[in-house]
Motif scaffolding. Structure first.
Motif, short mmCIF file in Angstrom:
data_model
loop_
_atom_site.label_atom_id
_atom_site.label_comp_id
_atom_site.label_asym_id
_atom_site.label_seq_id
_atom_site.Cartn_x
_atom_site.Cartn_y
_atom_site.Cartn_z
N ALA A 330 5.07 4.37 -3.20
CA ALA A 330 4.49 3.19 -3.84
C ALA A 330 3.59 2.43 -2.87
O ALA A 330 2.51 1.93 -3.25
N GLN A 331 4.01 2.32 -1.62
CA GLN A 331 3.18 1.64 -0.63
C GLN A 331 1.88 2.40 -0.36
O GLN A 331 0.80 1.80 -0.25
N VAL A 332 1.99 3.72 -0.26
CA VAL A 332 0.79 4.53 -0.03
C VAL A 332 -0.14 4.46 -1.24
O VAL A 332 -1.37 4.40 -1.09
N VAL A 355 -10.54 9.51 -2.15
CA VAL A 355 -9.19 9.52 -1.61
C VAL A 355 -8.25 10.04 -2.68
O VAL A 355 -8.46 9.82 -3.88
N MET A 356 -7.22 10.78 -2.25
CA MET A 356 -6.25 11.31 -3.20
C MET A 356 -4.89 11.47 -2.52
O MET A 356 -4.77 12.16 -1.51
N PRO A 357 -3.85 10.79 -3.05
CA PRO A 357 -2.50 11.01 -2.52
C PRO A 357 -1.91 12.27 -3.15
O PRO A 357 -2.16 12.57 -4.32
N TYR A 358 -1.16 13.02 -2.36
CA TYR A 358 -0.55 14.27 -2.84
C TYR A 358 0.95 14.26 -2.59
O TYR A 358 1.42 13.66 -1.61
N VAL A 375 4.32 10.83 3.35
CA VAL A 375 3.39 10.92 2.23
C VAL A 375 2.01 11.31 2.75
O VAL A 375 1.51 10.70 3.70
N LEU A 376 1.40 12.30 2.11
CA LEU A 376 0.10 12.81 2.55
C LEU A 376 -1.02 12.27 1.67
O LEU A 376 -0.89 12.23 0.44
#
Length: 401
Positions: A330-332, A355-358, A375-376
């Motif tokens: 959630a923070q990322v 940008v994309m969180p995975y 988290v990446l």
């Protein structure tokens, strides 16, 4: 005398020959006219000596194919509607029920999904190998293995494998190898000459390229290519390509042709900005690891240095970060939402930074030992000012707290 409607359709005017301009002409056609029946029966599209149907080629697509061959060092090229379509075409042309394909565990996720879905449904087996351990690839090649996929750098995590060692293993086993060369774009290294001055046996058999990315450069085209140097292999691919009815729009081919002259300039700028930002991220306490092949601490740096370090602009515009374990998803996500110049979106290679969180645990067989836990997030660096992008990253990191 024919009526007006007929005359407008069959108008006798032909523009004069000899027109020349910076960009090649755009030819849109499904039907292609033949001068007579004899020509219709003799014209051959397979060797590009003539035109028979729009799906089989036009002056526009022939021109793009030839320029892409020059870019990657190949001899023959096929155009398809996307990078994933290029991967699918190779699989469908070369594999049959009972065969096996080997895929690096860090491969493009949709390519893995294709193997787990349609290929498995058709009785084609697949196994994943550790791209950072050539011995694992060698051990997994079996009598059923007909194709090995390679990727450099790896999708999302950007490890750079020892491509030359992988190709040598495939050659020794007499197994075809296909490379996803989208990251390299034909500029970081030549897929058909992995070690200049060495034996050509080190070259891959097939290179696929998502032209959607750097060759297009605008973030507005979907297209892929399949390039090879062996005529017999190319014909096997080409006939499958024909039977699948794959084609690309002339306007899309025009867009890629327009992008090619500036490709090396854009690639260099993407690369320089990405390296600067990756180095900056290395100094930040929020990140446990920064993944970029040109960084000495990044997995696969030595193979990257050996293969690409001699050339300018040899590391594309991608890098990923792994946040320290104390930061939640959630923070990322809040960090990604707080970015202003970076937009949230898939793909890369266009002018806008992305940008994309995975969730890496859903994309790998197991968590790679060379990666820190956390988290990446992957960044695709566009053509904006690197200073502006750095300020954007800095202000968005405040959202973590």
């Amino acid at each position: 005398m024919a009526e007006l409607t007929t005359t407008l359709i069959h108008h006798p005017y032909q523009p004069p020959a000899g027109f020349a301009a910076p960009q090649p002409g755009v030819f849109k056609a499904s039907t292609v006219f033949f001068p007579n029946v004899a020509a219709m029966r003799q014209f051959e599209w397979k060797d590009k000596s003539a035109y028979t149907y729009g799906l089989h080629g036009t002056p526009t697509t022939y021109t793009l194919e030839e320029r892409l061959c020059t870019l990657e060092g190949g001899v023959q090229c096929l155009l398809v509607p996307s990078g994933l379509a290029a991967i699918a075409t190779v699989n469908l042309a070369l594999l049959k029920s009972g065969d096996e394909v080997l895929i690096p565990d860090n491969a493009y996720a949709p390519a893995k999904a294709l193997a787990e879905g349609e290929l498995a449904h058709w009785g084609i087996a697949h196994r994943y190998f550790d791209p950072m351990n050539p011995a694992d690839l060698a051990a997994k090649i079996s009598p059923y293995t007909q194709l090995v996929w390679l990727e450099a750098a790896g999708s999302v995590t950007l490890e750079f494998p020892d491509l030359c060692a992988q190709v040598r293993i495939c050659r020794a086993a007499k197994v075809l190898c296909a490379l996803d060369n989208t990251w390299g774009a034909g500029l970081a290294f030549k897929p058909f000459d992995l070690q200049p001055g060495q034996l050509p046996a080190l070259a891959v058999d097939i290179s696929i390229h998502a032209l959607t990315k750097y060759p297009s450069g605008g973030g507005d085209v979907l297209m892929g290519s399949v390039i090879s140097t062996d005529e017999r292999l190319h014909m096997q691919l080409k006939l499958c390509h024909m039977r699948l009815g794959l084609g690309v729009a002339a306007s899309d081919a025009e867009a890629v042709l327009r992008g090619l002259p500036s490709l090396s300039l854009r690639y260099r700028q993407h690369d320089e900005s990405a390296r600067a930002l990756a180095h900056w991220c290395q100094q930040r306490v929020e990140f446990a690891q920064v993944l970029h092949p040109a960084l000495p601490q990044s997995p696969g740096h030595a193979p990257w240095q050996a293969l690409c370090g001699h050339a300018f602009g040899a590391a594309a515009g991608l890098f990923s970060v792994i946040f320290k374990p104390g930061y939640s998803q959630a923070q990322v996500d809040a960090f990604c939402n707080a970015l202003q110049w970076f937009r949230i979106g898939y793909s890369w290679g266009g002018p806008v930074s992305l940008v994309m969180p995975y969730q890496l645990e859903t994309m790998r067989s197991s968590w790679p030992a060379h990666l820190q836990r956390g988290v990446l997030v992957r960044f695709s660096i566009g053509l904006e000012s690197a200073a502006d992008l750095q300020q954007d990253l800095q202000q968005a990191l405040q959202a973590l707290t």
